[in-house]
Design an enzyme around this catalytic site. Structure first.
Site, PDB file in Angstrom:
ATOM      1  N   ASP A   2      35.527  -9.493 -38.065  1.00 55.10           N
ATOM      2  CA  ASP A   2      35.655  -8.038 -38.209  1.00 55.10           C
ATOM      3  C   ASP A   2      36.083  -7.672 -39.629  1.00 55.10           C
ATOM      4  OD1 ASP A   2      34.880  -7.581 -35.603  1.00 55.10           O
ATOM      5  OD2 ASP A   2      36.926  -7.438 -34.833  1.00 55.10           O
TER       6      ASP A   2
ATOM      7  N   ASN B 190      35.844 -20.710 -47.157  1.00 52.95           N
ATOM      8  CA  ASN B 190      35.807 -21.831 -46.215  1.00 52.95           C
ATOM      9  C   ASN B 190      36.845 -21.493 -45.145  1.00 52.95           C
ATOM     10  OD1 ASN B 190      35.949 -24.102 -44.672  1.00 52.95           O
ATOM     11  ND2 ASN B 190      36.007 -25.535 -46.406  1.00 52.95           N
TER      12      ASN B 190
ATOM     13  N   HIS C 281      31.357 -24.924 -46.564  1.00 52.00           N
ATOM     14  CA  HIS C 281      31.999 -26.031 -45.851  1.00 52.00           C
ATOM     15  C   HIS C 281      31.797 -27.329 -46.616  1.00 52.00           C
ATOM     16  CE1 HIS C 281      32.737 -23.670 -42.218  1.00 52.00           C
ATOM     17  NE2 HIS C 281      31.540 -23.147 -42.415  1.00 52.00           N
ATOM     18  N   LEU C 282      32.809 -28.155 -46.600  1.00 54.19           N
ATOM     19  CA  LEU C 282      32.714 -29.482 -47.222  1.00 54.19           C
ATOM     20  C   LEU C 282      31.749 -30.366 -46.434  1.00 54.19           C
ATOM     21  CD1 LEU C 282      36.537 -29.739 -47.591  1.00 54.19           C
ATOM     22  CD2 LEU C 282      34.977 -29.921 -49.551  1.00 54.19           C
ATOM     23  N   SER C 283      31.982 -30.417 -45.118  1.00 53.42           N
ATOM     24  CA  SER C 283      31.134 -31.230 -44.246  1.00 53.42           C
ATOM     25  C   SER C 283      29.953 -30.370 -43.780  1.00 53.42           C
ATOM     26  CB  SER C 283      31.955 -31.713 -43.042  1.00 53.42           C
ATOM     27  OG  SER C 283      32.335 -30.607 -42.240  1.00 53.42           O
TER      28      SER C 283
ATOM     29  N   ARG D  22      31.518 -27.156 -33.388  1.00 53.80           N
ATOM     30  CA  ARG D  22      31.479 -26.741 -34.808  1.00 53.80           C
ATOM     31  C   ARG D  22      30.151 -26.099 -35.177  1.00 53.80           C
ATOM     32  NH1 ARG D  22      36.068 -29.151 -37.012  1.00 53.80           N
ATOM     33  NH2 ARG D  22      36.591 -31.088 -35.967  1.00 53.80           N
TER      34      ARG D  22
ATOM     35  N   TYR E  70      36.346 -35.763 -45.322  1.00 53.13           N
ATOM     36  CA  TYR E  70      36.449 -34.676 -46.307  1.00 53.13           C
ATOM     37  C   TYR E  70      36.561 -35.160 -47.757  1.00 53.13           C
ATOM     38  CZ  TYR E  70      37.131 -31.962 -42.078  1.00 53.13           C
ATOM     39  OH  TYR E  70      36.949 -31.383 -40.850  1.00 53.13           O
TER      40      TYR E  70
ATOM     41  N   HIS F 104      35.234 -20.973 -36.443  1.00 56.46           N
ATOM     42  CA  HIS F 104      34.684 -21.224 -35.109  1.00 56.46           C
ATOM     43  C   HIS F 104      35.345 -20.382 -34.025  1.00 56.46           C
ATOM     44  CE1 HIS F 104      32.892 -24.625 -37.102  1.00 56.46           C
ATOM     45  NE2 HIS F 104      34.066 -25.180 -37.340  1.00 56.46           N
TER      46      HIS F 104
HETATM   47  O1  CA2 Z   1      33.715 -28.958 -43.507  1.00 55.33           O
HETATM   48  C1  CA2 Z   1      34.506 -28.016 -43.681  1.00 55.33           C
HETATM   49  O2  CA2 Z   1      34.783 -27.557 -44.783  1.00 55.33           O
HETATM   50  C2  CA2 Z   1      35.227 -27.430 -42.463  1.00 55.33           C
HETATM   51  O3  CA2 Z   1      35.368 -26.026 -42.671  1.00 55.33           O
HETATM   52  C3  CA2 Z   1      36.578 -28.098 -42.413  1.00 55.33           C
HETATM   53  C4  CA2 Z   1      37.405 -27.659 -41.207  1.00 55.33           C
HETATM   54  C5  CA2 Z   1      36.597 -27.821 -39.922  1.00 55.33           C
HETATM   55  O4  CA2 Z   1      37.325 -27.276 -38.835  1.00 55.33           O
HETATM   56  C6  CA2 Z   1      35.252 -27.132 -40.007  1.00 55.33           C
HETATM   57  O5  CA2 Z   1      34.537 -27.401 -38.808  1.00 55.33           O
HETATM   58  C7  CA2 Z   1      34.451 -27.636 -41.181  1.00 55.33           C
HETATM   59  C8  CA2 Z   1      38.672 -28.502 -41.099  1.00 55.33           C
HETATM   60  C9  CA2 Z   1      39.554 -28.407 -42.311  1.00 55.33           C
HETATM   61  C10 CA2 Z   1      40.608 -29.438 -42.186  1.00 55.33           C
HETATM   62  O6  CA2 Z   1      40.758 -30.036 -43.441  1.00 55.33           O
HETATM   63  C11 CA2 Z   1      41.380 -31.234 -43.495  1.00 55.33           C
HETATM   64  C12 CA2 Z   1      41.316 -31.884 -44.699  1.00 55.33           C
HETATM   65  C13 CA2 Z   1      41.895 -33.102 -44.829  1.00 55.33           C
HETATM   66  C14 CA2 Z   1      42.543 -33.685 -43.767  1.00 55.33           C
HETATM   67  C15 CA2 Z   1      42.619 -33.031 -42.554  1.00 55.33           C
HETATM   68  C16 CA2 Z   1      42.038 -31.788 -42.423  1.00 55.33           C
END
Ligand code: CA2
Length: 156
Positions: free
Chosen positions: A87, A74, A100-102, A111, A25, A80
């Site tokens: 809703d 986000n 989303h970041l990723s 995912r 991230y 998921h």
């Molecule tokens: O890529 C994204 O922005 C996600 O929404 C991030 C979620 C993940 O469940 C999605 O599949 C994709 C997870 C967020 C958790 O963020 C963290 C950041 C730093 C360290 C640990 C978790």
């Protein structure tokens, strides 16, 4: 048109941004992401929030119905899993941009589907914090398009 208002909502664990899992991230914190959104908004008001709680996220989505011109979300893990969040999003008549970041499509199988996408005008993912820049810019574009359309056919 009055200055638009864009709500940017962040779901669970995004408060850990920059603190844990930087290989996935990145090193920027959520405060850095907020600054990116404010710069991208070109003077529009940005309401930027994060919560670890599904009900809080849903309350904020409902609030956006009357308080926002567009919503960037986000949903993190709730994207998921949460039909309740879907809703709530479906009750909005403003543009919704999923962010989303990723790039979840390039990660684990679980995912690759988000309920949120069913209610989104579009999805921006995979660009790290720049995903938020692009999402806010997309929100501005959609708000302007709607404003232009309203000006062309004003309600009497
Ligand atoms: O890529 C994204 O922005 C996600 O929404 C991030 C979620 C993940 O469940 C999605 O599949 C994709 C997870 C967020 C958790 O963020 C963290 C950041 C730093 C360290 C640990 C978790």
């Amino acid at each position: 048109m009055a200055q638009p208002v864009i709500h940017v909502l962040n779901g669970p664990n995004l408060n850990l941004l920059g603190v844990r899992e930087p290989h996935i991230y990145g090193r920027e914190t959520l405060a850095d992401v907020q600054a990116i959104c404010e710069r991208a908004a070109e003077g529009a008001a940005v309401v930027f929030r994060q919560t670890n709680h599904e009900g809080q996220l849903i309350d904020w989505v409902q609030e956006a119905r009357s308080q926002a011109d567009a919503l960037v979300i986000n949903p993190a893990g709730y994207g998921h899993t949460s039909i309740a969040l879907l809703d709530a999003l479906k009750s909005l008549s403003i543009p919704v941009i999923e962010c989303h970041l990723s790039n979840p499509a390039a990660r684990e199988e679980f995912r690759r589907h988000t309920y949120v996408s069913l209610a989104a005008s579009g999805v921006v993912s995979g660009f790290g914090p720049q995903s938020y820049h692009l999402a806010v810019q997309a929100a501005l574009g959609l708000i302007r398009e709607r404003g232009d359309a309203a000006a062309r056919s004003p309600q009497t």
